[in-house]
Design an enzyme around this catalytic site. Structure first.
Site, PDB file in Angstrom:
ATOM      1  N   LYS A 130      -9.841  13.503   3.984  1.00 17.52           N
ATOM      2  CA  LYS A 130      -8.775  12.514   4.040  1.00 17.52           C
ATOM      3  C   LYS A 130      -8.004  12.602   5.242  1.00 17.52           C
ATOM      4  CE  LYS A 130      -7.558  13.670  -0.367  1.00 17.52           C
ATOM      5  NZ  LYS A 130      -7.311  12.366  -1.041  1.00 17.52           N
ATOM      6  N   ARG A 131      -7.243  11.604   5.444  1.00 22.36           N
ATOM      7  CA  ARG A 131      -6.202  11.797   6.756  1.00 22.36           C
ATOM      8  C   ARG A 131      -5.284  13.146   6.252  1.00 22.36           C
ATOM      9  NH1 ARG A 131      -6.123   8.057  10.861  1.00 22.36           N
ATOM     10  NH2 ARG A 131      -4.083   9.118  11.566  1.00 22.36           N
ATOM     11  N   LYS A 184      -0.385  14.322   1.374  1.00 27.76           N
ATOM     12  CA  LYS A 184      -1.758  14.629   0.620  1.00 27.76           C
ATOM     13  C   LYS A 184      -2.000  16.196   0.536  1.00 27.76           C
ATOM     14  CE  LYS A 184      -3.985  10.510   2.725  1.00 27.76           C
ATOM     15  NZ  LYS A 184      -4.577   9.897   1.522  1.00 27.76           N
ATOM     16  N   THR A 196      -9.012   6.130  -2.773  1.00 27.37           N
ATOM     17  CA  THR A 196     -10.363   5.723  -3.076  1.00 27.37           C
ATOM     18  C   THR A 196     -11.291   6.703  -2.817  1.00 27.37           C
ATOM     19  OG1 THR A 196     -10.354   4.962  -0.602  1.00 27.37           O
ATOM     20  CG2 THR A 196      -9.953   3.198  -2.673  1.00 27.37           C
ATOM     21  N   LYS A 223     -14.767   7.807  -5.231  1.00 30.28           N
ATOM     22  CA  LYS A 223     -16.136   7.882  -4.522  1.00 30.28           C
ATOM     23  C   LYS A 223     -16.610   9.355  -4.934  1.00 30.28           C
ATOM     24  CE  LYS A 223     -14.478   5.965  -0.033  1.00 30.28           C
ATOM     25  NZ  LYS A 223     -14.061   6.286   1.178  1.00 30.28           N
ATOM     26  N   HIS A 235       0.762  -1.204  -0.011  1.00 27.60           N
ATOM     27  CA  HIS A 235       0.055   0.046   0.117  1.00 27.60           C
ATOM     28  C   HIS A 235       0.944   1.176   0.126  1.00 27.60           C
ATOM     29  CE1 HIS A 235      -4.174  -1.140   0.343  1.00 27.60           C
ATOM     30  NE2 HIS A 235      -3.528  -2.446   1.080  1.00 27.60           N
TER      31      HIS A 235
HETATM   32  C1  PLP Z   1     -12.712   6.544   1.581  1.00 22.20           C
HETATM   33  C2  PLP Z   1     -12.154   6.966   2.841  1.00 22.20           C
HETATM   34  C3  PLP Z   1     -10.970   7.309   2.950  1.00 22.20           C
HETATM   35  C4  PLP Z   1      -9.772   7.357   2.079  1.00 22.20           C
HETATM   36  O1  PLP Z   1      -9.700   8.661   1.536  1.00 22.20           O
HETATM   37  P1  PLP Z   1      -8.398   8.913   0.509  1.00 22.20           P
HETATM   38  O2  PLP Z   1      -8.929  10.225  -0.206  1.00 22.20           O
HETATM   39  O3  PLP Z   1      -8.471   7.841  -0.613  1.00 22.20           O
HETATM   40  O4  PLP Z   1      -7.265   9.160   1.247  1.00 22.20           O
HETATM   41  C5  PLP Z   1     -10.385   7.561   4.252  1.00 22.20           C
HETATM   42  N1  PLP Z   1     -11.415   7.900   5.343  1.00 22.20           N
HETATM   43  C6  PLP Z   1     -12.691   7.530   5.251  1.00 22.20           C
HETATM   44  C7  PLP Z   1     -13.694   7.902   6.395  1.00 22.20           C
HETATM   45  C8  PLP Z   1     -13.095   7.238   3.881  1.00 22.20           C
HETATM   46  O5  PLP Z   1     -14.169   6.940   3.548  1.00 22.20           O
END
Ligand code: PLP
Length: 810
Positions: free
Chosen positions: A544-545, A550, A652, A656, A354
């Site tokens: 995101k985190r 990022k 991911t 979404k 990952h």
């Molecule tokens: C999808 C998701 C992530 C991953 O987000 P990235 O933008 O791909 O880092 C992190 N936290 C939650 C709650 C999510 O639903």
């Protein structure tokens, strides 16, 4: 199986029965929580039918099983998802209404189960949904943390962490399985040897207690199991100590054991609390491997068939000790020869990488591994030696890079878990095309050359059940009216929307669905943070985190620069924007926490400026989690995916947001590359350095020149340094600015100008609303490939060699 699901009347009776007999409450005094637990129990009853049938069918047919081992499962809420997957939504709504309760209220009462940090844990849950929807017999295995991911609060704009207590009011979904408990040992010594075999005598043993949650697939045709392990003491307490009056001492074994499953490590990139973390990893991996062997022997009676019947997927290196553990059990307890055990284990195991970030690649000091798991260290050393000997015999130089146990500053070296997982695996996968290509060229260059073909790509995906059908009712209705319901099982059917995008009536309906979602988010933000946002503004979302790679910093610097431009030219016809942030920083990650504070400081300065009212606003609700994502994603116009190229393995969240009709502004990183390929360059905003360009700037980038050459950036940096955003503490951001100037390894300064320019283009484009909607709808139409069903079919075909146990599809 579907015909056995209850009707509204049947469901109402079940709910009442559970309210009375499981919860001991009367309808007149029932709280929202009581109704929720009663409905959850009733729905769980409905899941049990396909669940038991699926298990029975797998046993009877001797079907191959998939085991997904993951340190994290970021579940979120389950009730709505289970109700929808079982096709019980109308029944549940009607049943509760008949009982005087409201379905929406009840569903929103469920606390999130946050047994994960972010993308990696959420991926695991999307995969379980897809495995069940595709009727592939599977178990998810992980840890039942008493405290999941911390709850985030902002105090004076700073992140503070509070413990999360998801188990406090009982978890309605799980079944405890006392008969499946297993003893797990740590420490001790090798008590004796015969040939290859050794007798390990651990000096500490805890019990792994199993808790099963059924995972129903779409339409309830199949259900799998998420089995989470909880640590218990072997003996509950020391009666002799208790009788002596030493009550605290009597409870000591209990406390010690339960520490193992107490907390999720709140960090997805650097192992901390090292010994406890290692014990957690071994604890759940060993329990899972033993459970797998036990089930296999009961069903098939022999070990030779193990690779034909068992596929074990390691989600990152956290369960990488699975290889040595399986070899140990096969050699020490089942008397296989070492080489045979290794080949058998390799036939079962695959590993998902990952990350390429060096600081996030797991390594354990050999000294620590040897202390906690003495027999396993021996096995790792033997695997390492045999692997290198085999390569030497085949004429390959046993390169230093190929050592699993590598010399290091520590006495005795360190064990590289990624290399161990690779050597023990039949297949190794990356999670996007770019990530896999970089993996082959960088971290696993030598191993790829030694084992060509072992690395494959499986680009991540997300489940359309939760991330479109569940979270976006207005768009779900529109899609189903337009092309029927088959898209939920076969998301690539969204392609059928492509011709409709040219239809003005369809575009108007698409825009109306987006508007409804934006109004819902506006209501949510008003209720949660007391802010009023204009649903007509551009909703610009980065959730995101919080991590330097990022680049939330890039986004907030651009936001501050935009505010300056707006102040300078108030008469111009600006596009109103709401900048929405969401995310947690690891508690020990000081620079990420400082970025959170900066976002909140900039937000205060912008939101408090009357000159910017109605034009620019920054909102950052605390405690981003799955259920917050479910409200934000359908409402987004713009998806921020701005990581330093080469650093985001896949992402991911980007998928979404695309599926829900947001346009992406992003770098050519992770799966953004594949999003761009599918939607076409005119329907995505790509900017900045690509991975090769970024690599040329690294490892060291002097940002001072780029700052000087970029006036809007220079102005913001000067404001930060002057205390413009932090009058109470003008020096607060010195460290951040210093890093930008001298050591900008995330290339914020290098990409700023391109990002700022691209955002101004977005401002202009958003004002042509119909053309924007057309492109948003094309993002939905072209997003079908990012279903985790497609990802799981890829794993099934190329890594696991497993077929569905039922014919699925509509
Ligand atoms: C999808 C998701 C992530 C991953 O987000 P990235 O933008 O791909 O880092 C992190 N936290 C939650 C709650 C999510 O639903």
């Amino acid at each position: 199986m579907t015909e056995r699901l209850p009707t509204a009347l049947g469901l109402a009776q079940r709910i009442e029965q559970h309210l009375t007999f499981s919860l001991g409450k009367a309808p007149a005094t029932a709280s929202t929580r009581d109704w929720r637990l009663a409905l959850s129990r009733a729905v769980r009853d409905a899941v049990v039918v396909p669940w038991l049938a699926a298990e029975q069918r797998t046993q009877e047919t001797g079907h191959k099983r998939v085991y997904y081992l993951s340190m994290e499962f970021l579940v979120g809420r389950l009730l709505q998802n289970a109700v929808a997957n079982l096709g019980l939504e109308e029944a549940a709504r009607a049943a509760l209404a008949g009982l005087g309760a409201d379905y929406e209220t009840v569903v929103l009462d469920e606390p999130d189960a946050a047994l994960g940090n972010g993308g990696l844990g959420r991926l695991a849950i999307c995969f379980l949904d897809s495995l069940a929807s595709l009727a592939i017999p599977a178990y998810g295995y992980g840890i039942r943390y008493a405290h999941g991911l911390f709850r985030q609060r902002f105090r004076g704009g700073w992140q503070v962490e509070e413990p999360e207590t998801w188990l406090n009011e009982g978890y309605a979904w799980e079944f405890e399985r006392p008969d499946a408990s297993l003893p797990i040992g740590f420490g001790g010594r090798i008590a004796g040897r015969v040939g290859d075999r050794a007798a390990w005598a651990p000096d500490e043993t805890v019990l792994a207690a199993a808790f099963d949650t059924p995972v129903p697939g779409w339409r309830g045709r199949w259900a799998n199991t998420l089995r989470l392990w909880s640590a218990r003491p072997l003996r509950a307490f020391d009666l002799a100590a208790f009788n002596r009056g030493d009550f605290v001492g009597a409870a000591a074994p209990e406390v010690l054991a339960e520490t193992i499953s107490r907390v999720l490590y709140p960090d997805d990139s650097t192992p901390q609390g090292r010994e406890l973390r290692l014990k957690q990893e071994y604890f759940f991996t060993a329990a899972s491997i033993r459970d797998i062997l036990r089930r296999h022997l009961a069903e098939h009676g022999d070990l030779a068939s193990l690779p034909d019947k068992v596929a074990i997927q390691l989600n990152d290196t956290h369960p990488a000790i699975a290889g040595p553990e399986l070899v140990r059990l096969l050699v020490d307890e089942h008397r296989l020869a070492f080489h045979e055990a290794w080949q058998t284990a390799r036939g079962c195991l695959s590993y998902t990488n990952h990350t390429l970030l060096p600081e996030a690649l797991e390594r354990w000091p050999a000294e620590l591994l040897g202390r906690v798991l003495p027999r396993h260290l021996e096995i790792v050393e033997r695997i390492d030696a045999k692997h290198r000997a085999a390569l030497a015999a085949a004429g390959r130089r046993a390169a230093e890079e190929l050592r699993i146990v590598a010399p290091s500053g520590d006495l005795g070296g360190e064990v590289r878990m990624g290399d161990l997982a690779f050597v023990m695996a039949r297949r190794v996968n990356g999670v996007s095309a770019l990530h896999t290509a970089l993996m082959r060229r960088t971290v696993f260059r030598e191993l790829e050359a030694a084992h060509p073909g072992r690395i494959v790509n499986q680009t991540n995906g997300v489940t359309p059940r939760r991330w479109l059908h569940g979270c976006n009712p207005p768009l779900r209705r529109l899609l189903t009216e337009a092309i029927g319901e088959a898209w939920v099982d076969d998301l690539e059917r969204l392609e059928e929307l492509v011709p409709l995008v040219e239809d003005a009536g369809f575009r108007a309906a698409f825009a109306a669905a987006k508007q409804a979602n934006k109004e819902r988010l506006a209501g949510y933000l008003s209720a949660r943070c007391g802010v009023t946002v204009d649903p007509g503004a551009l909703f610009d979302v980065q959730i995101k985190r919080i991590h330097e790679y990022k680049r939330q910093l890039l986004n907030i610097l651009e936001t501050a620069a935009l505010a300056n431009a707006l102040r300078r030219d108030p008469g111009a016809d600006w596009t109103p924007r709401v900048k929405i942030f969401g995310g947690k920083a690891a508690p020990g990650y000081a620079d990420a926490k400082l970025i959170i504070k900066l976002i909140n400081d900039v937000a205060a300065s912008i939101n408090g400026d009357p000159a910017l009212r109605g034009r620019l606003q920054v909102v950052f609700p605390e405690n981003y989690n799955v259920s917050m994502a479910e409200v934000m994603i359908p409402a987004a116009d713009l998806s921020e995916q701005v990581s330093t190229a080469g650093m985001e393995a896949s992402g991911t969240g980007n998928m979404k947001l695309m599926l829900n009709g947001a346009l992406t502004v992003g770098t050519l990183d992770g799966a953004n590359v594949e999003i761009g390929e599918r939607v076409g360059p005119e329907n995505i905003y790509v900017f900045g350095l690509d991975a090769e360009g970024a690599a040329r700037h690294l490892p060291f980038h002097d940002g001072a020149a780029a700052i000087a050459a970029t006036p809007p950036l220079a102005e913001v940096v000067a404001q930060i340094e002057s205390g413009f955003f932090s009058p109470d503490d003008p020096r607060r951001y010195d460290r951040l600015v210093e890093k930008l100037r001298r050591d900008d390894r995330y290339l914020v300064t290098a990409d700023f100008a391109a990002y700022f320019e691209t955002q101004r283009r977005i401002d202009r484009d958003f004002r042509t609303a119909d053309a924007w909607t057309r492109r948003a709808a094309l993002n939905t139409a072209k997003g079908g490939w990012f279903s985790s069903d497609r990802t799981i079919r890829g794993y099934a075909r190329e890594m696991w060699q497993v077929e569905p146990a039922l014919q699925t599809g509509s």
